[in-house]
Design a protein around this motif. Structure first.
Motif, PDB file in Angstrom:
ATOM      1  N   PHE A 289       0.819  -1.255   0.028  1.00  0.00           N
ATOM      2  CA  PHE A 289      -0.053   0.003  -0.022  1.00  0.00           C
ATOM      3  C   PHE A 289       0.837   1.318  -0.129  1.00  0.00           C
ATOM      4  CE2 PHE A 289      -2.736   2.664   2.891  1.00  0.00           C
ATOM      5  CZ  PHE A 289      -3.583   3.293   1.522  1.00  0.00           C
ATOM      6  N   LEU A 290       0.473   2.300  -1.068  1.00  0.00           N
ATOM      7  CA  LEU A 290       1.283   3.333  -1.096  1.00  0.00           C
ATOM      8  C   LEU A 290       0.293   4.599  -0.662  1.00  0.00           C
ATOM      9  CD1 LEU A 290       3.587   5.076  -3.801  1.00  0.00           C
ATOM     10  CD2 LEU A 290       1.650   6.272  -2.914  1.00  0.00           C
ATOM     11  N   PRO A 291       0.513   4.973   0.743  1.00  0.00           N
ATOM     12  CA  PRO A 291      -0.607   5.965   1.057  1.00  0.00           C
ATOM     13  C   PRO A 291      -0.578   7.257   0.278  1.00  0.00           C
ATOM     14  CG  PRO A 291       1.110   5.851   2.655  1.00  0.00           C
ATOM     15  CD  PRO A 291       1.491   4.878   1.589  1.00  0.00           C
ATOM     16  N   GLU A 292      -1.994   7.946   0.727  1.00  0.00           N
ATOM     17  CA  GLU A 292      -1.997   9.258  -0.070  1.00  0.00           C
ATOM     18  C   GLU A 292      -0.843  10.406   0.350  1.00  0.00           C
ATOM     19  OE1 GLU A 292      -5.782  12.406  -0.306  1.00  0.00           O
ATOM     20  OE2 GLU A 292      -5.883  10.768   0.903  1.00  0.00           O
ATOM     21  N   ASP A 293      -0.878  10.360   1.880  1.00  0.00           N
ATOM     22  CA  ASP A 293      -0.163  11.406   2.655  1.00  0.00           C
ATOM     23  C   ASP A 293       1.424  10.837   2.827  1.00  0.00           C
ATOM     24  OD1 ASP A 293       1.249  13.258   4.136  1.00  0.00           O
ATOM     25  OD2 ASP A 293      -0.444  13.726   5.365  1.00  0.00           O
ATOM     26  N   ARG A 294       2.253  10.786   1.825  1.00  0.00           N
ATOM     27  CA  ARG A 294       3.658  10.189   1.892  1.00  0.00           C
ATOM     28  C   ARG A 294       4.532  10.716   2.917  1.00  0.00           C
ATOM     29  NH1 ARG A 294       4.250  13.347  -3.021  1.00  0.00           N
ATOM     30  NH2 ARG A 294       5.470  15.075  -2.475  1.00  0.00           N
TER      31      ARG A 294
ATOM     32  N   GLN B 289       2.387   9.444   6.596  1.00  0.00           N
ATOM     33  CA  GLN B 289       1.955   8.083   6.504  1.00  0.00           C
ATOM     34  C   GLN B 289       3.147   7.133   5.874  1.00  0.00           C
ATOM     35  OE1 GLN B 289      -2.154   7.867   4.925  1.00  0.00           O
ATOM     36  NE2 GLN B 289      -2.856   9.193   6.336  1.00  0.00           N
ATOM     37  N   GLY B 290       3.737   7.502   4.729  1.00  0.00           N
ATOM     38  CA  GLY B 290       4.538   6.889   3.902  1.00  0.00           C
ATOM     39  C   GLY B 290       6.090   6.800   4.227  1.00  0.00           C
ATOM     40  N   LEU B 291       6.458   7.700   5.014  1.00  0.00           N
ATOM     41  CA  LEU B 291       7.902   7.861   5.176  1.00  0.00           C
ATOM     42  C   LEU B 291       8.230   8.176   6.622  1.00  0.00           C
ATOM     43  CD1 LEU B 291       8.519   9.946   1.956  1.00  0.00           C
ATOM     44  CD2 LEU B 291       9.387   7.410   2.339  1.00  0.00           C
ATOM     45  N   ILE B 292       9.511   8.072   7.010  1.00  0.00           N
ATOM     46  CA  ILE B 292      10.078   8.347   8.059  1.00  0.00           C
ATOM     47  C   ILE B 292      11.109   9.532   7.737  1.00  0.00           C
ATOM     48  CG2 ILE B 292      11.544   8.040  10.395  1.00  0.00           C
ATOM     49  CD1 ILE B 292      10.201   5.284  10.226  1.00  0.00           C
TER      50      ILE B 292
ATOM     51  N   VAL C 215      10.585   6.552  -3.355  1.00  0.00           N
ATOM     52  CA  VAL C 215      11.077   5.646  -2.038  1.00  0.00           C
ATOM     53  C   VAL C 215      10.190   4.917  -1.425  1.00  0.00           C
ATOM     54  CG1 VAL C 215      12.196   5.712   0.159  1.00  0.00           C
ATOM     55  CG2 VAL C 215      13.179   7.241  -1.573  1.00  0.00           C
ATOM     56  N   VAL C 216       8.933   5.426  -1.154  1.00  0.00           N
ATOM     57  CA  VAL C 216       7.649   4.784  -0.603  1.00  0.00           C
ATOM     58  C   VAL C 216       7.561   3.657  -1.686  1.00  0.00           C
ATOM     59  CG1 VAL C 216       5.549   5.017   0.022  1.00  0.00           C
ATOM     60  CG2 VAL C 216       6.812   7.027  -0.033  1.00  0.00           C
ATOM     61  N   LEU C 217       7.426   3.925  -3.148  1.00  0.00           N
ATOM     62  CA  LEU C 217       7.275   2.767  -4.040  1.00  0.00           C
ATOM     63  C   LEU C 217       8.137   1.700  -3.764  1.00  0.00           C
ATOM     64  CD1 LEU C 217       5.424   1.846  -6.389  1.00  0.00           C
ATOM     65  CD2 LEU C 217       6.688   3.244  -7.720  1.00  0.00           C
TER      66      LEU C 217
ATOM     67  N   LEU D 190      -2.365   1.957  -4.660  1.00  0.00           N
ATOM     68  CA  LEU D 190      -1.674   3.315  -5.013  1.00  0.00           C
ATOM     69  C   LEU D 190      -2.618   4.359  -4.659  1.00  0.00           C
ATOM     70  CD1 LEU D 190       0.425   2.893  -8.216  1.00  0.00           C
ATOM     71  CD2 LEU D 190       1.013   2.463  -5.725  1.00  0.00           C
ATOM     72  N   ASP D 191      -2.692   5.135  -3.609  1.00  0.00           N
ATOM     73  CA  ASP D 191      -3.623   6.153  -3.203  1.00  0.00           C
ATOM     74  C   ASP D 191      -3.042   7.449  -3.809  1.00  0.00           C
ATOM     75  OD1 ASP D 191      -5.720   7.491  -2.300  1.00  0.00           O
ATOM     76  OD2 ASP D 191      -5.525   6.761  -0.140  1.00  0.00           O
ATOM     77  N   GLU D 192      -3.618   7.980  -4.834  1.00  0.00           N
ATOM     78  CA  GLU D 192      -3.383   9.635  -5.136  1.00  0.00           C
ATOM     79  C   GLU D 192      -1.420   9.430  -5.492  1.00  0.00           C
ATOM     80  OE1 GLU D 192      -5.071  11.683  -6.435  1.00  0.00           O
ATOM     81  OE2 GLU D 192      -6.978  11.439  -4.734  1.00  0.00           O
ATOM     82  N   PRO D 193      -1.247   8.667  -6.230  1.00  0.00           N
ATOM     83  CA  PRO D 193       0.185   8.326  -6.441  1.00  0.00           C
ATOM     84  C   PRO D 193       1.350   9.295  -6.989  1.00  0.00           C
ATOM     85  CG  PRO D 193      -0.635   7.215  -8.319  1.00  0.00           C
ATOM     86  CD  PRO D 193      -1.904   7.593  -7.225  1.00  0.00           C
TER      87      PRO D 193
END
Length: 498
Positions: A330-335, A338-341, A402-404, A417-420
C-alpha cells in the motif's frame, strides 16, 4: 510609483557547494497572478522562502515599490506587505479559528485577550471574501481543505499587498478549488499581487496571467498564459518536449487474482469487484466518496465486513501485517505523514516492510539491506547522493519513488496506490506512470485511486467510480470519459443502495 510592486534581481542561493538558485530574477505587477512553475527541486520554494525572510540570499537584491529592501526574517516580509500561504499548514488545532488567524497578534485589554474583538475582525475578513466559519469554533473540527481557506484569511489579516500561494489546490476538492479560484480572482480585482506555485495546469489556466519557469535553480523562461500551451510549459520545466505523458499500454489482463464481495464498514457500503492479474484498475470519485477507505479495508487497516478471495481461495486480512503476508502492498495518500520517516535514510525507509526477511537471530544482514536498496534506487531511478541520504532532502517525486520502492521490496502480487502523483511535478509524473505500466506488464496487479481525471483515463484498463461509499458504476478503458466519470461520481441510483 514603480511599474512593479515586487522585483527580485539576480538572486542566488548556495548551500555549501550546491547552487539552489543561480542568478534568478522575478518581477510582479499589481493585480497580476504570476504562476511560478518547475520540477520538484527546481528552486521555487527556495526563492519564495527568501522573499518570506525564512532564508537569506547569497547574492541579489529585492525591491518593493521600486525601493531596495532587506528581508532578514519573516516579520520583515510582513512589514513590507508580503504574506505566504504555506503548503504545509502551521496551525494550532486546539485553538479557535479566530485565534489561529490572529495568533501572536492578539488585541488585549488589561492583560486579557479581547476575544470579542478578534472574533469580529475574523468575521469581517470572512465577509470580505465570502468564506464563512464560526470564529469561536475549534480548528480541529475542520478538514484540511477548510483549514487551507482559514490560512488564506490569516494571510489577508496582515493587510498584505503581495500574497504567495504554495500548491494551494493540492488538498482541495473540485468544489473547493473553484471557490479558491473565485477568491484569487477577487484579490486580483482588488489589485493584490499574487504569486502561485503550482504543478497543476488547471490552476495555471484558471487564474494565471503570466508564467515563470525555474529549472535546476535557473530561470528557464516563461510568458503570458494566453500565449503558452501545456507542451510549451512542460518543455521549459523538463528541458525537452514531452510528446506523450502517458506510456503506451503494454500490459494485458489475465485471470482474476482478487475478488471482493460486499465490503462494508461505516464509510464503505457493500462494494464488490474483481481485480485481474496484470491489470491497472482505477478508482474515481469525489473526495469523501470512500475510495481511500476501500483501500484501507482491503489492507486490513480498518475493520469491516465482507469477504475476499485471492487466486480463488478465501482469505482473511485483519491487519496490515496480514495484508503484507498475503502479498498486498500500500502506497498511502500522505507520503510525509503515513509513508515515510523523513529523518531516516533512503535505505532505512526502503527496508521497513521486509525487516523480518533481512534479519536472522535478531541481527540485520547489512549486505542484503544495501543490495535491496541499491536495486530499487536503480530500478526507480531515484535521484540521490546515495542510500544513506536522508529522505527529507529528496524532491517530492523522489520521495514518492522511495515509498514505491518500499512497497515493491516486499514482492507483492497486488499494489494499492492512493493518489500516487499528488504534489509531484510533470516530469516525475511521467516517470511514475511508466513505472506503473511496466509493473503491470510484468504481471503485478494494481489498484490506483486518483482525483485527477486525466490520470485515471491515461493509466487505467478499467475504472470503478464511487459515490458516498457505494460503487456507482464501472467503465472499460474505451468507454470512459471525464463526463461519464463525473456523472457517476456526483450521483448514484438510490435503488442500488437498498
Amino acid at each position: 510609483m514603480s511599474e512593479y510592486i515586487l522585483e527580485m534581481k539576480n538572486i542566488s542561493k548556495r548551500f555549501g557547494g550546491i547552487h539552489a538558485l543561480n542568478d534568478v530574477s522575478l518581477h510582479l505587477r499589481r493585480g497580476e497572478v504570476l504562476c511560478l512553475c518547475g520540477e520538484n527541486g527546481a528552486g521555487k520554494s527556495t526563492l519564495m522562502k527568501i522573499l518570506a525572510g525564512i532564508q537569506q540570499p547569497s547574492e541579489g537584491q529585492i525591491y518593493i515599490d521600486g525601493q531596495p529592501v532587506r528581508i532578514r526574517k519573516p516579520i520583515d516580509s510582513i512589514y513590507y506587505g508580503v504574506s505566504m500561504v504555506q503548503q504545509e499548514l502551521i496551525q494550532i488545532e486546539e485553538m479557535t479559528v479566530a485565534e489561529n488567524i490572529f495568533v501572536g497578534r492578539y488585541k488585549t485589554k488589561g492583560g486579557f485577550v479581547e476575544e470579542g474583538r478578534i472574533n469580529r475582525e475574523a468575521k469581517a475578513l470572512m465577509d470580505e471574501l465570502g468564506i464563512y466559519f464560526d470564529p469561536k469554533s475549534l480548528l480541529k473540527h475542520y478538514s484540511i481543505a477548510q483549514r487551507q481557506l482559514i490560512e488564506i484569511l490569516k494571510a489577508l489579516s496582515y493587510h498584505a499587498s503581495i500574497i504567495v500561494f504554495d500548491e494551494p489546490t493540492a488538498a482541495l476538492t473540485i468544489e473547493e478549488t473553484e471557490k479558491l479560484y473565485k477568491i484569487i480572482r477577487k484579490l486580483k480585482e482588488d489589485k493584490m499581487a499574487i504569486i502561485m506555485i503550482s504543478h497543476r495546469m488547471e490552476d495555471i489556466y484558471a487564474v494565471g496571467d503570466r508564467i515563470q519557469v525555474l529549472k535546476d535553480g535557473c530561470d528557464s523562461g516563461g510568458g503570458l498564459v494566453s500565449e503558452m500551451t501545456v507542451d510549451d510549459i512542460v518543455q521549459l520545466m523538463v528541458g525537452r518536449k514531452m510528446t506523450q505523458q502517458f506510456p503506451e499500454k503494454t500490459n494485458h489482463s489475465g485471470e482474476v487474482i482478487l475478488k471482493a464481495e460486499n465490503l462494508s464498514n461505516e464509510r464503505v457500503h457493500k462494494v464488490s469487484f474483481e481485480l485481474h492479474k496484470g491489470e491497472i484498475l482505477g478508482i474515481g470519485g469525489l473526495v469523501g466518496a470512500g475510495r481511500t477507505e476501500l483501500l484501507r479495508l482491503l489492507l486490513g487497516i480498518d475493520p469491516g465486513e465482507g469477504s475476499l478471495q485471492m487466486n480463488g481461495k478465501p482469505v482473511e486480512i485483519n491487519s496490515p501485517r496480514d495484508g503484507v503476508h498475503k502479498g498486498i502492498a500500500f502506497l498511502p495518500e500522505d507520503r510525509k505523514d503515513q509513508g515515510l520517516i523523513l529523518e531516516q535514510s533512503i535505505l532505512q525507509n526502503t527496508i521497513l516492510s521486509i525487516l523480518e526477511r533481512l534479519s536472522k537471530w535478531g541481527f540485520m544482514n547489512t549486505r542484503k539491506e544495501k543490495n535491496v536498496c541499491k536495486e530499487y534506487i536503480e530500478k526507480l531511478r531515484i535521484r540521490c547522493a546515495g542510500s544513506q541520504m536522508a529522505v527529507k532532502m529528496l524532491s517530492g517525486g523522489n520521495q514518492q519513488k522511495v515509498v514505491l520502492g518500499r512497497c515493491l521490496a516486499s514482492h507483492p502480487d497486488i499494489l494499492l496506490l492512493d493518489e500516487p502523483t499528488r504534489g509531484v511535478d510533470v516530469g516525475a509524473k511521467a516517470e511514475i506512470y511508466k513505472i506503473i505500466n511496466d509493473l503491470a506488464t510484468a504481471g503485478l496487479s494494481i489498484i490506483v485511486v486518483s482525483s485527477e481525471m486525466t490520470e485515471l483515463l491515461g493509466i487505467s484498463d478499467r475504472i470503478l467510480v464511487m459515490h458516498e461509499g457505494y460503487l456507482s458504476g464501472e467503465l472499460m478503458r474505451g468507454e470512459a470519459t471525464e463526463e461519464n466519470i463525473m456523472h457517476m461520481a456526483i450521483s448514484h441510483d438510490q435503488t442500488a443502495k437498498a
